[in-house]
Motif scaffolding. Structure first.
Motif, PDB file in Angstrom:
ATOM      1  N   THR A  65       0.827  -1.208   0.000  1.00 25.93           N
ATOM      2  CA  THR A  65       0.000   0.000   0.000  1.00 25.93           C
ATOM      3  C   THR A  65       0.858   1.254   0.000  1.00 25.93           C
ATOM      4  N   THR A  66       1.861   1.282   0.883  1.00 25.13           N
ATOM      5  CA  THR A  66       2.734   2.453   0.955  1.00 25.13           C
ATOM      6  C   THR A  66       3.520   2.629  -0.342  1.00 25.13           C
ATOM      7  N   TRP A  67       3.842   1.511  -0.983  1.00 25.48           N
ATOM      8  CA  TRP A  67       4.592   1.557  -2.244  1.00 25.48           C
ATOM      9  C   TRP A  67       3.848   2.350  -3.306  1.00 25.48           C
ATOM     10  N   GLN A  68       2.534   2.470  -3.169  1.00 27.19           N
ATOM     11  CA  GLN A  68       1.759   3.201  -4.168  1.00 27.19           C
ATOM     12  C   GLN A  68       2.061   4.692  -4.166  1.00 27.19           C
ATOM     13  N   ALA A  69       2.875   5.138  -3.208  1.00 29.21           N
ATOM     14  CA  ALA A  69       3.345   6.523  -3.260  1.00 29.21           C
ATOM     15  C   ALA A  69       4.111   6.792  -4.541  1.00 29.21           C
ATOM     16  N   THR A  70       4.580   5.717  -5.190  1.00 33.12           N
ATOM     17  CA  THR A  70       5.282   5.904  -6.459  1.00 33.12           C
ATOM     18  C   THR A  70       4.375   6.493  -7.531  1.00 33.12           C
ATOM     19  N   ILE A  71       3.053   6.337  -7.350  1.00 34.50           N
ATOM     20  CA  ILE A  71       2.102   6.920  -8.301  1.00 34.50           C
ATOM     21  C   ILE A  71       2.229   8.443  -8.312  1.00 34.50           C
ATOM     22  N   LEU A  72       2.410   9.015  -7.132  1.00 38.28           N
ATOM     23  CA  LEU A  72       2.602  10.466  -7.047  1.00 38.28           C
ATOM     24  C   LEU A  72       4.070  10.849  -7.212  1.00 38.28           C
ATOM     25  N   ALA A  73       4.979   9.915  -6.913  1.00 39.02           N
ATOM     26  CA  ALA A  73       6.407  10.213  -7.068  1.00 39.02           C
ATOM     27  C   ALA A  73       6.795  10.299  -8.538  1.00 39.02           C
ATOM     28  N   THR A  74       6.137   9.501  -9.375  1.00 44.49           N
ATOM     29  CA  THR A  74       6.494   9.475 -10.795  1.00 44.49           C
ATOM     30  C   THR A  74       6.367  10.844 -11.462  1.00 44.49           C
ATOM     31  N   PRO A  75       5.251  11.573 -11.290  1.00 42.83           N
ATOM     32  CA  PRO A  75       5.190  12.911 -11.898  1.00 42.83           C
ATOM     33  C   PRO A  75       6.285  13.843 -11.390  1.00 42.83           C
ATOM     34  N   VAL A  76       6.644  13.712 -10.103  1.00 48.93           N
ATOM     35  CA  VAL A  76       7.727  14.543  -9.564  1.00 48.93           C
ATOM     36  C   VAL A  76       9.039  14.216 -10.262  1.00 48.93           C
ATOM     37  N   VAL A  77       9.303  12.916 -10.426  1.00 48.75           N
ATOM     38  CA  VAL A  77      10.524  12.483 -11.106  1.00 48.75           C
ATOM     39  C   VAL A  77      10.538  12.980 -12.551  1.00 48.75           C
ATOM     40  N   LEU A  78       9.398  12.868 -13.229  1.00 49.55           N
ATOM     41  CA  LEU A  78       9.319  13.336 -14.616  1.00 49.55           C
ATOM     42  C   LEU A  78       9.604  14.828 -14.710  1.00 49.55           C
ATOM     43  N   CYS A  79       9.096  15.577 -13.742  1.00 53.72           N
ATOM     44  CA  CYS A  79       9.361  17.022 -13.729  1.00 53.72           C
ATOM     45  C   CYS A  79      10.841  17.308 -13.513  1.00 53.72           C
ATOM     46  N   LEU A  80      11.506  16.501 -12.673  1.00 54.62           N
ATOM     47  CA  LEU A  80      12.938  16.678 -12.443  1.00 54.62           C
ATOM     48  C   LEU A  80      13.735  16.483 -13.727  1.00 54.62           C
ATOM     49  N   PHE A  81      13.217  15.663 -14.616  1.00 57.69           N
ATOM     50  CA  PHE A  81      13.880  15.425 -15.899  1.00 57.69           C
ATOM     51  C   PHE A  81      13.376  16.384 -16.983  1.00 57.69           C
ATOM     52  N   GLY A  82      12.594  17.371 -16.575  1.00 59.45           N
ATOM     53  CA  GLY A  82      12.119  18.364 -17.528  1.00 59.45           C
ATOM     54  C   GLY A  82      10.932  17.926 -18.348  1.00 59.45           C
ATOM     55  N   ARG A  83      10.262  16.855 -17.898  1.00 60.11           N
ATOM     56  CA  ARG A  83       9.083  16.374 -18.620  1.00 60.11           C
ATOM     57  C   ARG A  83       7.824  17.016 -18.043  1.00 60.11           C
ATOM     58  N   ARG A  84       6.900  17.314 -18.920  1.00 58.38           N
ATOM     59  CA  ARG A  84       5.647  17.932 -18.489  1.00 58.38           C
ATOM     60  C   ARG A  84       4.591  16.841 -18.317  1.00 58.38           C
ATOM     61  N   VAL A  85       3.936  16.842 -17.159  1.00 57.15           N
ATOM     62  CA  VAL A  85       2.860  15.894 -16.883  1.00 57.15           C
ATOM     63  C   VAL A  85       1.547  16.673 -16.838  1.00 57.15           C
ATOM     64  N   PRO A  86       0.573  16.350 -17.690  1.00 52.23           N
ATOM     65  CA  PRO A  86      -0.703  17.066 -17.693  1.00 52.23           C
ATOM     66  C   PRO A  86      -1.368  17.041 -16.315  1.00 52.23           C
ATOM     67  N   ALA A  87      -2.006  18.152 -15.954  1.00 53.94           N
ATOM     68  CA  ALA A  87      -2.674  18.244 -14.658  1.00 53.94           C
ATOM     69  C   ALA A  87      -3.741  17.174 -14.505  1.00 53.94           C
ATOM     70  N   ARG A  88      -4.372  16.801 -15.629  1.00 59.94           N
ATOM     71  CA  ARG A  88      -5.404  15.773 -15.566  1.00 59.94           C
ATOM     72  C   ARG A  88      -4.815  14.440 -15.133  1.00 59.94           C
ATOM     73  N   GLY A  89      -3.587  14.146 -15.600  1.00 64.24           N
ATOM     74  CA  GLY A  89      -2.916  12.932 -15.178  1.00 64.24           C
ATOM     75  C   GLY A  89      -2.612  12.949 -13.691  1.00 64.24           C
ATOM     76  N   MET A  90      -2.210  14.119 -13.170  1.00 68.19           N
ATOM     77  CA  MET A  90      -1.959  14.257 -11.741  1.00 68.19           C
ATOM     78  C   MET A  90      -3.237  14.019 -10.945  1.00 68.19           C
ATOM     79  N   LEU A  91      -4.369  14.511 -11.471  1.00 67.62           N
ATOM     80  CA  LEU A  91      -5.650  14.338 -10.790  1.00 67.62           C
ATOM     81  C   LEU A  91      -6.021  12.867 -10.689  1.00 67.62           C
ATOM     82  N   PHE A  92      -5.826  12.120 -11.775  1.00 63.01           N
ATOM     83  CA  PHE A  92      -6.164  10.705 -11.762  1.00 63.01           C
ATOM     84  C   PHE A  92      -5.211   9.929 -10.848  1.00 63.01           C
ATOM     85  N   SER A  93      -3.942  10.329 -10.813  1.00 62.34           N
ATOM     86  CA  SER A  93      -2.988   9.703  -9.896  1.00 62.34           C
ATOM     87  C   SER A  93      -3.410   9.933  -8.452  1.00 62.34           C
TER      88      SER A  93
END
Length: 314
Positions: free
Chosen positions: A103-131
């Motif tokens: 269950t705690t491992w599912q924090a990776t769902i929210l960690a992934t957009p943060v990681v993508l942003c660190l690499f300069g990738r844009r994550v749509p807000a709608r994707g963040m909402l579903f995460s």
């Protein structure tokens, strides 16, 4: 997109064996350091044997060639994405049931957009909402299941997993960036082996080996038990080879940041599979109303991911 989601869910099914078997080992036998490091030793042997038996020696030799050429990159990616990730996951199993870790491992769902942003990738807000919707479902499951456990033990079993939740997508994203060659700080690696999911898995395993050697030497654990040797072999097959190959295959075919986040979000299914595994093999209890509501929220988030992508494509 639907195919990528399906492959991701299938990988989650095999990944869930990690949480169940690691918990079983922590209760019955062996030091967590061997539980973690032996998995990757087994994986290395299994992958090399598989490539030789299937006459894919070119993939094996190509992976070794790429590793020698970019050894620092692969050691960094493997140590973070496989080493730090799995060491923290395995350590936490000594303090919390498998379903809590899953269950705690599912924090990776929210960690992934943060990681993508660190690499300069844009994550749509709608994707963040579903995460966030998926994660809200996971929180409901956690609140219900963790109510009967001591707070201190839950923290020791969950805080390391939060670190793992960032380490795993970070290591995988390093490989994705190297393959696509869009980052000035990461080597561009265009090679046929990079198009092979088993080849990429082998490179990550090779990169993690220095981490495991240092960890074993630093902790000096007692010798592994016979039961630990068997169970870590099972984890290596189900989670290390099958699940990881499926997951990396899905990630490899993701072409946008949105698809990458969606594939990573399928790992929320590990909670459901881990709960079922605990019920069947470790005599765990069925979730109540809050737990079922959490499962429904997680499923809704996945469905919305697929529907949103379909409408965008149309």
């Amino acid at each position: 997109m639907t195919r990528l989601i399906s492959i991701g869910i299938l990988s989650a099914f095999f990944f869930s064996s990690t949480f169940i078997l690691n918990r079983a080992m922590s209760l019955q036998e062996g030091d967590w350091v061997w539980t973690a490091s032996l998995r990757y030793a087994y994986m290395l042997l299994m992958i090399c044997l598989w490539l030789l038996l299937t006459r894919q020696g070119g993939v094996l030799s190509g992976a070794l060639r790429i590793f020698r050429r970019h050894w620092l990159f692969w050691t960094t990616a493997g140590s973070i994405g496989f080493g730090v990730f799995y060491a923290l996951i395995t350590y936490s199993a000594s303090f919390a049931p498998g379903w809590v870790v899953a269950t705690t491992w599912q924090a990776t769902i929210l960690a992934t957009p943060v990681v993508l942003c660190l690499f300069g990738r844009r994550v749509p807000a709608r994707g963040m909402l579903f995460s966030a919707l998926i994660f809200a479902g996971i929180v409901l499951v956690t609140l219900e299941q963790a109510g009967a456990a001591p707070l201190g033990k839950i923290l020791l079993g969950t805080l390391p997993v939060l670190g793992a939740a960032f380490a795993y997508p970070f290591g995988n994203q390093l490989v994705w960036e190297a393959r696509h060659g869009k980052s000035p700080r990461i080597p561009v690696i265009h090679d046929p082996v990079m198009e092979n999911s088993v080849g990429r898995l082998l490179l990550m395993v090779l990169g993690s080996l220095p981490f495991w050697v240092v960890l074993v030497l630093a902790t000096a654990p007692p010798p592994p038990t016979a039961g630990q040797l068997l169970k870590t072999a099972l984890v290596a097959v189900f989670a290390g080879v099958i699940a990881t190959s499926l997951f990396l295959h899905a990630r490899h075919h993701a072409t946008t940041s949105y698809e990458l986040a969606a594939v990573d979000s399928t790992q929320s299914m590990e909670v459901i599979f881990s709960l079922l595994g605990e019920i069947i093999f470790l005599h765990g209890a069925l979730p109540g109303a809050a737990g079922m509501a959490g499962v429904a929220l997680a499923m809704a988030g996945l469905i919305l991911y697929v529907r949103a992508q379909s409408s965008t494509a149309g």
